[in-house]
Enzyme design. Sequence first.
Site, PDB file in Angstrom:
ATOM      1  N   ALA A  64       0.817  -1.267   0.139  1.00  0.00           N
ATOM      2  CA  ALA A  64      -0.056   0.001  -0.316  1.00  0.00           C
ATOM      3  C   ALA A  64       1.047   0.992  -0.428  1.00  0.00           C
ATOM      4  O   ALA A  64       1.733   1.084   0.235  1.00  0.00           O
ATOM      5  CB  ALA A  64      -0.894  -0.204   1.331  1.00  0.00           C
ATOM      6  N   TRP A  65       0.907   2.192  -0.669  1.00  0.00           N
ATOM      7  CA  TRP A  65       1.194   3.818  -0.981  1.00  0.00           C
ATOM      8  C   TRP A  65       0.391   5.028  -1.820  1.00  0.00           C
ATOM      9  O   TRP A  65      -0.429   4.586  -2.428  1.00  0.00           O
ATOM     10  CB  TRP A  65       2.670   3.253  -1.826  1.00  0.00           C
ATOM     11  CG  TRP A  65       3.714   3.757  -2.301  1.00  0.00           C
ATOM     12  CD1 TRP A  65       4.262   5.585  -1.423  1.00  0.00           C
ATOM     13  CD2 TRP A  65       4.274   3.522  -3.374  1.00  0.00           C
ATOM     14  NE1 TRP A  65       5.146   5.726  -2.761  1.00  0.00           N
ATOM     15  CE2 TRP A  65       5.138   4.344  -3.237  1.00  0.00           C
ATOM     16  CE3 TRP A  65       5.023   2.644  -3.959  1.00  0.00           C
ATOM     17  CZ2 TRP A  65       6.217   4.723  -3.610  1.00  0.00           C
ATOM     18  CZ3 TRP A  65       5.987   3.208  -5.195  1.00  0.00           C
ATOM     19  CH2 TRP A  65       6.721   4.021  -5.341  1.00  0.00           C
ATOM     20  N   ASN A  66       0.728   5.766  -0.902  1.00  0.00           N
ATOM     21  CA  ASN A  66       0.131   7.297  -0.812  1.00  0.00           C
ATOM     22  C   ASN A  66       0.690   7.976  -1.368  1.00  0.00           C
ATOM     23  O   ASN A  66       2.103   8.308  -1.373  1.00  0.00           O
ATOM     24  CB  ASN A  66      -0.633   7.322   0.469  1.00  0.00           C
ATOM     25  CG  ASN A  66      -1.805   6.548   0.736  1.00  0.00           C
ATOM     26  OD1 ASN A  66      -2.248   5.855   0.219  1.00  0.00           O
ATOM     27  ND2 ASN A  66      -2.230   6.437   2.317  1.00  0.00           N
ATOM     28  N   HIS A  77       3.361  21.654  12.970  1.00  0.00           N
ATOM     29  CA  HIS A  77       4.611  22.128  11.945  1.00  0.00           C
ATOM     30  C   HIS A  77       5.836  23.100  12.526  1.00  0.00           C
ATOM     31  O   HIS A  77       5.299  23.557  13.597  1.00  0.00           O
ATOM     32  CB  HIS A  77       3.598  23.166  10.615  1.00  0.00           C
ATOM     33  CG  HIS A  77       3.700  23.849  10.913  1.00  0.00           C
ATOM     34  ND1 HIS A  77       1.980  24.009  11.475  1.00  0.00           N
ATOM     35  CD2 HIS A  77       3.985  25.587  10.339  1.00  0.00           C
ATOM     36  CE1 HIS A  77       1.510  25.756  11.338  1.00  0.00           C
ATOM     37  NE2 HIS A  77       2.930  26.270  11.178  1.00  0.00           N
ATOM     38  N   ASP A  79       8.004  26.392  11.768  1.00  0.00           N
ATOM     39  CA  ASP A  79       8.705  27.325  11.498  1.00  0.00           C
ATOM     40  C   ASP A  79       9.732  27.754  11.276  1.00  0.00           C
ATOM     41  O   ASP A  79      10.430  28.083  12.502  1.00  0.00           O
ATOM     42  CB  ASP A  79       7.886  28.775  11.077  1.00  0.00           C
ATOM     43  CG  ASP A  79       6.081  28.695  11.302  1.00  0.00           C
ATOM     44  OD1 ASP A  79       5.939  27.685  10.700  1.00  0.00           O
ATOM     45  OD2 ASP A  79       5.589  29.621  11.915  1.00  0.00           O
ATOM     46  N   HIS A  83      11.065  31.489   6.782  1.00  0.00           N
ATOM     47  CA  HIS A  83       9.702  31.430   6.844  1.00  0.00           C
ATOM     48  C   HIS A  83       8.770  32.902   7.332  1.00  0.00           C
ATOM     49  O   HIS A  83       7.480  33.279   6.081  1.00  0.00           O
ATOM     50  CB  HIS A  83       9.257  30.829   7.821  1.00  0.00           C
ATOM     51  CG  HIS A  83       7.369  30.833   7.533  1.00  0.00           C
ATOM     52  ND1 HIS A  83       6.269  30.648   7.030  1.00  0.00           N
ATOM     53  CD2 HIS A  83       6.762  31.469   8.654  1.00  0.00           C
ATOM     54  CE1 HIS A  83       5.345  30.965   7.100  1.00  0.00           C
ATOM     55  NE2 HIS A  83       5.291  30.834   8.367  1.00  0.00           N
TER      56      HIS A  83
END
Length: 262
Positions: A64-66, A77, A79, A83
């Site tokens: 399976a692979w996306n 996330h 910064d 940025h």
Amino acid sequence: MTATDSLADLGQALLSGKIRVVDCTATLGPKTPLLKLPPEIADDTPPIEIHSISRYGDRGPYWAWNWLKVGEHSGTHFDAPHHWITGKDYSDGSTDTIAAQNFVAPANVIDCSAQAAEDADFLLTAEGVKAWEAEHGPINAGEWVLMRTDWCKRNGDADAYLNADETGPHTPGPSADCIQYLMERKVLGWGTECVGTDAGIAGGMTPPYPAHNLLHANNRYGLASLVNLSELPAKGAILIAAPLKIENGTGSPIRALALVPA
């Protein structure tokens, strides 16, 4: 005790359960709330997309692979200095040039959850940080400073999480003098449980967006959309916040992990 002994003790503490790993990361997917930018300034980050390449059966057949479509500043996330315009000239200011040593450090967690529950526009000031230090001990150079607001509990509802009305977004964050004080303390970086490192009303501050402006002017880092800071002690946790090594990256989704005493 040598450094080797310390690492061996850490390994044993992890295996025995004396040290617990807290996941400080929100799930990343199509429903992840994303920062909304004024249309006259820039386009919004497109929604996150996850597409299947293969999924066992006749499309694999064994794997399976996306593939993903995701902005650098999506979900939980990091910064990087590049940025923001104030950090654009640092040679070590992108995610592929920052020293890996800077992704792991002790964390100071300042609990502002009660204030944020009463006032969505609550600002943590320098005086507030100093009062916290008087109770818990000094914030040292090279450490993370994290603002706990329990805002992450809204993460499943984009409207509640972004909390915007006709006057703009309303989310808690730091005042300008708070970030300036932390820069004087030479901290490693600043993190929040909101969609960005600044308060919702930060565009009207002096300077505008002080967390972004001052952090990156000082070659320091920001963390946004953290979760589960309520599971971290005020002092004593180690935070691991490593971005993907994106070429010239201005930021990256991360898997933020905290090591805490069980």
